[in-house]
Design a protein around this motif. Structure first.
Motif, PDB file in Angstrom:
ATOM      1  N   TYR B  70      46.000  29.907  31.181  1.00 57.73           N
ATOM      2  CA  TYR B  70      46.326  30.062  32.200  1.00 57.73           C
ATOM      3  C   TYR B  70      45.116  29.606  33.346  1.00 57.73           C
ATOM      4  CZ  TYR B  70      47.828  31.718  37.172  1.00 57.73           C
ATOM      5  OH  TYR B  70      48.488  31.970  37.836  1.00 57.73           O
ATOM      6  N   GLY B  71      43.962  29.683  32.826  1.00 60.17           N
ATOM      7  CA  GLY B  71      42.528  29.314  33.436  1.00 60.17           C
ATOM      8  C   GLY B  71      42.699  27.455  32.647  1.00 60.17           C
ATOM      9  N   ALA B  72      42.767  26.868  31.672  1.00 58.87           N
ATOM     10  CA  ALA B  72      43.212  25.370  31.951  1.00 58.87           C
ATOM     11  C   ALA B  72      44.161  25.342  32.829  1.00 58.87           C
ATOM     12  CB  ALA B  72      43.650  25.074  30.616  1.00 58.87           C
ATOM     13  N   MET B  73      45.219  25.890  33.374  1.00 56.59           N
ATOM     14  CA  MET B  73      46.314  25.475  34.121  1.00 56.59           C
ATOM     15  C   MET B  73      45.866  25.490  35.661  1.00 56.59           C
ATOM     16  SD  MET B  73      49.594  27.484  32.908  1.00 56.59           S
ATOM     17  CE  MET B  73      50.572  27.350  34.580  1.00 56.59           C
ATOM     18  N   ILE B  74      44.736  26.404  35.341  1.00 58.89           N
ATOM     19  CA  ILE B  74      44.026  26.843  37.371  1.00 58.89           C
ATOM     20  C   ILE B  74      42.940  25.227  37.305  1.00 58.89           C
ATOM     21  CG2 ILE B  74      42.039  27.697  37.617  1.00 58.89           C
ATOM     22  CD1 ILE B  74      43.936  30.659  37.357  1.00 58.89           C
ATOM     23  N   GLY B  75      42.887  25.072  36.462  1.00 61.65           N
ATOM     24  CA  GLY B  75      41.268  23.444  36.625  1.00 61.65           C
ATOM     25  C   GLY B  75      42.150  23.012  36.536  1.00 61.65           C
ATOM     26  N   ALA B  76      43.597  22.553  35.681  1.00 64.61           N
ATOM     27  CA  ALA B  76      44.293  21.564  35.717  1.00 64.61           C
ATOM     28  C   ALA B  76      45.288  20.885  36.893  1.00 64.61           C
ATOM     29  CB  ALA B  76      45.750  21.184  35.256  1.00 64.61           C
ATOM     30  N   SER B  77      45.261  22.086  37.880  1.00 60.56           N
ATOM     31  CA  SER B  77      45.475  22.197  38.950  1.00 60.56           C
ATOM     32  C   SER B  77      44.545  22.126  39.956  1.00 60.56           C
ATOM     33  CB  SER B  77      46.181  23.489  39.466  1.00 60.56           C
ATOM     34  OG  SER B  77      47.329  24.110  38.345  1.00 60.56           O
ATOM     35  N   LYS B  78      43.083  21.933  40.137  1.00 59.27           N
ATOM     36  CA  LYS B  78      42.362  22.138  40.783  1.00 59.27           C
ATOM     37  C   LYS B  78      41.930  23.103  41.166  1.00 59.27           C
ATOM     38  CE  LYS B  78      42.162  16.923  40.926  1.00 59.27           C
ATOM     39  NZ  LYS B  78      42.429  16.254  39.229  1.00 59.27           N
ATOM     40  N   MET B  79      42.653  23.988  41.255  1.00 51.49           N
ATOM     41  CA  MET B  79      42.392  25.643  42.063  1.00 51.49           C
ATOM     42  C   MET B  79      41.298  26.650  41.946  1.00 51.49           C
ATOM     43  SD  MET B  79      46.492  26.323  41.459  1.00 51.49           S
ATOM     44  CE  MET B  79      46.835  27.025  43.836  1.00 51.49           C
ATOM     45  N   GLY B  80      41.011  25.938  40.310  1.00 57.77           N
ATOM     46  CA  GLY B  80      39.327  26.799  39.849  1.00 57.77           C
ATOM     47  C   GLY B  80      38.337  27.030  40.621  1.00 57.77           C
ATOM     48  N   THR B  81      37.590  25.663  41.465  1.00 58.46           N
ATOM     49  CA  THR B  81      37.150  26.196  42.156  1.00 58.46           C
ATOM     50  C   THR B  81      36.951  27.928  43.317  1.00 58.46           C
ATOM     51  OG1 THR B  81      35.680  24.106  42.190  1.00 58.46           O
ATOM     52  CG2 THR B  81      34.978  24.655  43.326  1.00 58.46           C
ATOM     53  N   ASP B  82      38.211  27.367  43.894  1.00 51.97           N
ATOM     54  CA  ASP B  82      38.351  28.126  45.008  1.00 51.97           C
ATOM     55  C   ASP B  82      38.576  29.805  44.177  1.00 51.97           C
ATOM     56  OD1 ASP B  82      38.525  26.657  46.612  1.00 51.97           O
ATOM     57  OD2 ASP B  82      41.114  27.006  47.151  1.00 51.97           O
ATOM     58  N   SER B 106      41.827  36.377  40.225  1.00 48.43           N
ATOM     59  CA  SER B 106      42.905  35.528  40.282  1.00 48.43           C
ATOM     60  C   SER B 106      43.980  36.872  39.929  1.00 48.43           C
ATOM     61  CB  SER B 106      43.824  34.571  38.573  1.00 48.43           C
ATOM     62  OG  SER B 106      45.377  34.898  39.105  1.00 48.43           O
ATOM     63  N   ALA B 107      44.118  37.813  39.186  1.00 48.55           N
ATOM     64  CA  ALA B 107      44.381  39.344  38.863  1.00 48.55           C
ATOM     65  C   ALA B 107      44.154  40.104  40.655  1.00 48.55           C
ATOM     66  CB  ALA B 107      44.009  39.740  37.491  1.00 48.55           C
ATOM     67  N   THR B 108      43.019  39.801  41.063  1.00 45.28           N
ATOM     68  CA  THR B 108      43.733  40.849  42.665  1.00 45.28           C
ATOM     69  C   THR B 108      44.225  40.304  43.510  1.00 45.28           C
ATOM     70  OG1 THR B 108      41.265  39.193  42.971  1.00 45.28           O
ATOM     71  CG2 THR B 108      40.922  41.476  41.902  1.00 45.28           C
ATOM     72  N   VAL B 109      44.383  38.460  43.434  1.00 50.17           N
ATOM     73  CA  VAL B 109      44.950  38.029  44.758  1.00 50.17           C
ATOM     74  C   VAL B 109      46.801  37.551  44.281  1.00 50.17           C
ATOM     75  CG1 VAL B 109      42.711  37.556  46.186  1.00 50.17           C
ATOM     76  CG2 VAL B 109      43.172  36.262  44.415  1.00 50.17           C
ATOM     77  N   ASN B 110      46.939  37.605  43.076  1.00 51.07           N
ATOM     78  CA  ASN B 110      47.968  36.693  42.110  1.00 51.07           C
ATOM     79  C   ASN B 110      48.274  35.362  42.705  1.00 51.07           C
ATOM     80  OD1 ASN B 110      49.373  39.114  41.395  1.00 51.07           O
ATOM     81  ND2 ASN B 110      50.269  39.767  43.457  1.00 51.07           N
ATOM     82  N   GLY B 111      46.744  34.798  42.557  1.00 54.85           N
ATOM     83  CA  GLY B 111      46.159  33.243  42.676  1.00 54.85           C
ATOM     84  C   GLY B 111      46.686  32.318  41.587  1.00 54.85           C
ATOM     85  N   GLY B 112      46.424  31.011  41.639  1.00 51.54           N
ATOM     86  CA  GLY B 112      46.709  30.118  40.324  1.00 51.54           C
ATOM     87  C   GLY B 112      48.366  29.627  40.839  1.00 51.54           C
ATOM     88  N   PRO B 113      48.122  28.466  40.171  1.00 47.15           N
ATOM     89  CA  PRO B 113      49.635  27.539  40.012  1.00 47.15           C
ATOM     90  C   PRO B 113      50.838  28.397  39.969  1.00 47.15           C
ATOM     91  CG  PRO B 113      48.573  27.399  38.286  1.00 47.15           C
ATOM     92  CD  PRO B 113      47.886  27.948  38.551  1.00 47.15           C
ATOM     93  N   ILE B 114      50.336  29.577  38.982  1.00 44.29           N
ATOM     94  CA  ILE B 114      52.297  30.173  39.301  1.00 44.29           C
ATOM     95  C   ILE B 114      52.314  31.466  39.689  1.00 44.29           C
ATOM     96  CG2 ILE B 114      53.468  29.310  36.817  1.00 44.29           C
ATOM     97  CD1 ILE B 114      52.423  31.606  35.721  1.00 44.29           C
ATOM     98  N   GLY B 115      51.471  31.744  40.498  1.00 42.06           N
ATOM     99  CA  GLY B 115      51.354  32.992  42.007  1.00 42.06           C
ATOM    100  C   GLY B 115      50.428  34.219  40.338  1.00 42.06           C
ATOM    101  N   GLY B 116      49.409  34.049  39.565  1.00 39.68           N
ATOM    102  CA  GLY B 116      49.116  35.208  38.838  1.00 39.68           C
ATOM    103  C   GLY B 116      50.097  35.176  37.363  1.00 39.68           C
TER     104      GLY B 116
END
Lengths: 372, 412
Positions: B70-82, B106-116
């Protein structure tokens, strides 16, 4: 009047002390990292365990081996090794702790040129029976490696004798903490810091004698009552910066406890002399409060800190976070939260190679004391 | 959306890997099942580290979920920095692993490309990849209040000692007991045999796919491998992995037959060391390809078959301890250097690109020594890129561009 001169003399040039010790005894000096190094076995082998702390100069040679995102302890130690400042060592022991020390061990083995190199692969879990068995087995492995180096068999009796020396040393070190806690003006934190630093490099029999003499000199009766100073517990890895104690004292604070591996974690936990020696050394590691690179339970370090504050009647906690120290940085948020739940104030100081500028840290320290 | 008016370049189309579509379907199905409410699937969810033994989870019908994937997906979606910044506001230092920071936030806000990620019922942490995962999983065990199992695989600096062997083997038994306890059912040893075979078969096929790049010109690059890797990480031990890699392997073989290379006019063959820079894979891929440089292999994606030699297909459970303890990241820096030397020879590399990844100390510290060894023994140019796998703030584009250009000149 108690004198700390000897300890200061040693820490001003610990290398010279080790070189002289070597000349006098003809025995080996073994460098070690961290409180998970089984010093008892090294002492039983007739060698001197010499704790390697942060380097003593600026970094140049180590930069060719370590990225800028390694902590100052790791870079400083490698710099000293590559610069020949540790040439008196006959070898080095790396207990497994964090990722940086893990790779430092490899880089050290490949470049530092010491003939003896031991990786003591301490388990990461310290809460299961199988980890305890494993710990005992690697201590035995280390003992055999040392025997090969020194050519001397480490007899059971020798181990037992070393264990009893360490138990006595640690009892005396803990008494110093107790004296400071009950009467902080009898012994200053900077003096305790000097004693601990010296304790990790000096001949342990001599150390024991000196500690016993010191504690007798400190006396039981001439203690002043509590001062109005704010009582502080320090939390973090290790602290090799004596100036911080002066800063805290100047700001109206006094250190009454810590959870450093160069502090309380070093002396806590007695080794049971009724159990087989190697097993008993392992048992102490399994029972003692852990380094954050180890796992005992999810809350063990936080619980320890809260208790340390309560037991020592402290007013607040100062966290020292060595920059790039991952294990401590991961623990900080939950430990801070546990303190908050108990209404214990805390402040965080991040340390790189040196403390932040004196002015800055004075101001922050003073502000914290005022808040308390 | 693609622009319907834009002309399709047949040459570009020809070079595209067609299996990608199937791969995306499999991953989508996987995440849909994982995110389906547990009352419907009746399955428990385990979060597990990327190097952890997933096979016993498959046997227990537990859905494995990988925060690192999921970290990789977050990175590829450029959502890592936030997400990293969010973790920093929670008190986590900015120097900590960016996967860990992103996942904790991400666990606390259901973040990332698939909403956590779906909430775990248990956490499985194997420290064969780093010590960071221990701290990270402790954080999550406190947050979710679920049981944590730690498989402690001591680092084999110079050896896989008898002491380590005994300790890890004992823990494999403890792992199974842990799973039986959490799942409330007995472990099916017969099913373990099947799953073990599928796991080894998947790893073998993945290695075969990676080996097709020995062909000159190479049918794919490591940037493709970074993408196709997801299956061997997340679904190892299942039939779809085997089926998919068979399909991908066939496609690669066909490309070789048809003379289809990934890089036009492949001039230089390079190796990549360390994790991808997820938010810049396209940029880097184009940058190198523009010079006719093909990154033919990497130490990262081959990591999932780095201990095949210790795995016994006929006794998977019996060889699990050794296989998982002796992965390349859990060995000494000198052994990791040997691994790169072997790869340089095997894939006929003209140069080595080293990603010094601020997030990953066990992978990155020691790279300067590896660099020196490779230069001395192979006399090939090397390039170090200082960056981070998903925290974009670390990436200094113009500086890296200049260094890549200088490196290419050295190859010429």
């Amino acid at each position: 009047m108690a004198s700390f001169d000897l300890f200061y003399e040693i820490i001003n040039n610990p290398g010279r002390y080790a070189i002289n010790w070597k000349k006098e005894t003809g025995n080996k000096v073994i460098g070690y990292f961290c409180s998970y190094a089984p010093e008892e076995i090294i002492t039983a082998a007739g060698a001197l365990p010499y704790r390697i702390l942060a380097g003593s100069g600026s970094i140049s040679k180590a930069d060719a081996h370590l990225q800028a995102y390694s902590c100052s302890l790791v870079r400083g130690a490698l710099e000293d090794a590559l610069n020949g400042r540790l040439d008196f060592l006959d070898g080095t022991v790396f207990p497994h702790t964090c990722d940086s020390i893990q790779r430092l061990s490899d880089i050290w083995r490949m470049n530092a040129g010491f003939k003896f190199h031991a990786d003591v692969m301490v388990p990461v879990k310290l809460n299961t029976a199988s980890a305890g068995d494993y710990m005992t087995s690697i201590l035995d492995k280390f003992k055999k490696e040392l025997e090969k180096l020194t050519g001397i068999e480490i007899a059971r009796e020798k181990l037992k004798e070393a264990i009893s020396i360490y138990n006595s040393i640690k009892k005396n070190l803990s008494r110093l903490y107790a004296i400071r806690r009950d009467a902080p003006d009898v012994i200053k934190s900077s003096d305790i810091h000097a004693i601990f630093k010296a304790a990790m490099v000096m001949d342990r029999r001599r150390l024991l004698e000196e500690l016993e003499r010191l504690i007798a000199d400190l006396g039981e009766n001439d203690r002043a009552p509590d001062t109005a100073d704010k009582r502080i517990v320090l939390s973090g890895g290790l602290c090799s910066m004596p100036d911080i104690y002066k800063t805290i004292e100047k700001s109206g604070g006094v250190v009454v406890w810590d959870d450093f591996c160069t502090g309380s974690r070093y002396f806590e936990g007695e080794i049971n002399t009724k159990v087989e020696p190697l097993r008993s050394i392992a048992d102490r590691y399994m029972e003692r409060v852990v380094c954050p690179a180890k796992h005992k339970s999810l809350f063990s370090r936080g619980e320890y800190l809260v208790n340390a504050v309560k037991e020592n009647r402290a007013d607040g906690v100062i966290f020292f976070l060595l920059k790039f120290c991952d294990p401590h940085a991961f623990d900080y948020p939950y430990m801070k939260e546990m303190l908050e739940k108990e209404n214990i104030p805390s402040v965080l100081f991040e340390i790189e190679d040196q403390l932040p500028s004196e002015g800055q840290i004075n101001t922050r320290c003073e502000a914290f004391m005022e808040m308390l | 959306m693609s622009d319907p008016n834009k002309a399709i370049d047949p040459e570009v189309e020809r070079r595209k890997i067609k299996s990608v579509k199937r791969m995306k379907e499999i991953m989508t199905e996987y995440y849909i099942e994982a995110k389906t409410p547990k009352e419907q699937t009746g399955k428990k969810i385990a979060w597990i580290t990327s190097g952890g033994p997933v096979e016993p989870l498959i046997v227990m019908d537990v859905i494995p979920v990988y925060p690192e994937n999921y970290g990789a997906m977050i990175g590829a979606s450029k959502m890592g920095t936030d997400l990293c910044e969010k973790a920093e506001s929670m008190g986590y230092a900015s120097d900590l692993c960016s996967y860990a920071r992103a996942d904790i936030a991400s666990a606390t806000v259901n973040g990332g490309p698939i909403g956590g990620l779906p909430e775990p019922d248990m956490l499985i942490c194997c420290n064969n990849i780093c010590g960071t995962v221990l701290k990270w999983y402790e954080v999550q065990a406190r947050y979710f209040n679920v049981p944590l199992f730690i498989l402690d695989t001591p680092v084999c600096h110079t050896e896989y000692s008898a002491e380590i062997k005994q300790y890890v083997e004992k823990q494999v038994t403890e792992y199974i007991e842990f799973l039986e306890g959490v799942c409330g059912k007995k472990f099916d040893y017969d099913k373990m045999v099947e799953v073990g075979e599928l796991s080894v078969r998947g790893q073998e096929l993945w290695q075969e796919v990676l080996d097709t790049t020995m062909n000159r010109p190479s049918p794919m690059t490591c940037f493709d491998a970074f993408f196709h890797l997801a299956l061997i990480v997340t679904l190892r031990g299942t039939q779809p992995v085997v089926d998919y890699y068979e399909m991908l392997l066939a496609e690669m073989k066909q490309r070789i037959k048809d003379g289809i290379s990934m890089v036009t006019d492949e001039k230089y063959r390079l190796l990549w060391d360390n994790l991808p820079i997820w938010y810049r894979t396209r940029w880097l891929s184009d940058k190198f390809a523009a010079h006719g440089a093909c990154l033919v292999a990497d130490t990262y994606t081959s990591g999932w078959c780095s201990s095949l030699k210790y795995m016994d297909k006929t006794d998977f459970l019996g060889s699990l301890a050794e296989g998982y303890t002796r992965i390349f990241l859990n060995t000494g820096t000198d052994q990791m250097a040997d691994n790169i030397l072997e790869m340089a020879k095997k894939y006929n590399a003209d140069g080595l690109v080293i990603h010094s990844n601020r997030s990953c100390k066990p992978y990155s510290l020691g790279q300067y020594d590896i660099q020196k060894i490779v230069q001395e023994k192979m006399h090939i140019p090397t390039l170090v890129i200082e960056a981070d796998m998903i925290d974009e703030r670390i990436f200094a584009e113009s500086q890296i561009e200049t260094r890549i250009d200088a490196f290419i000149e050295m190859l010429e």
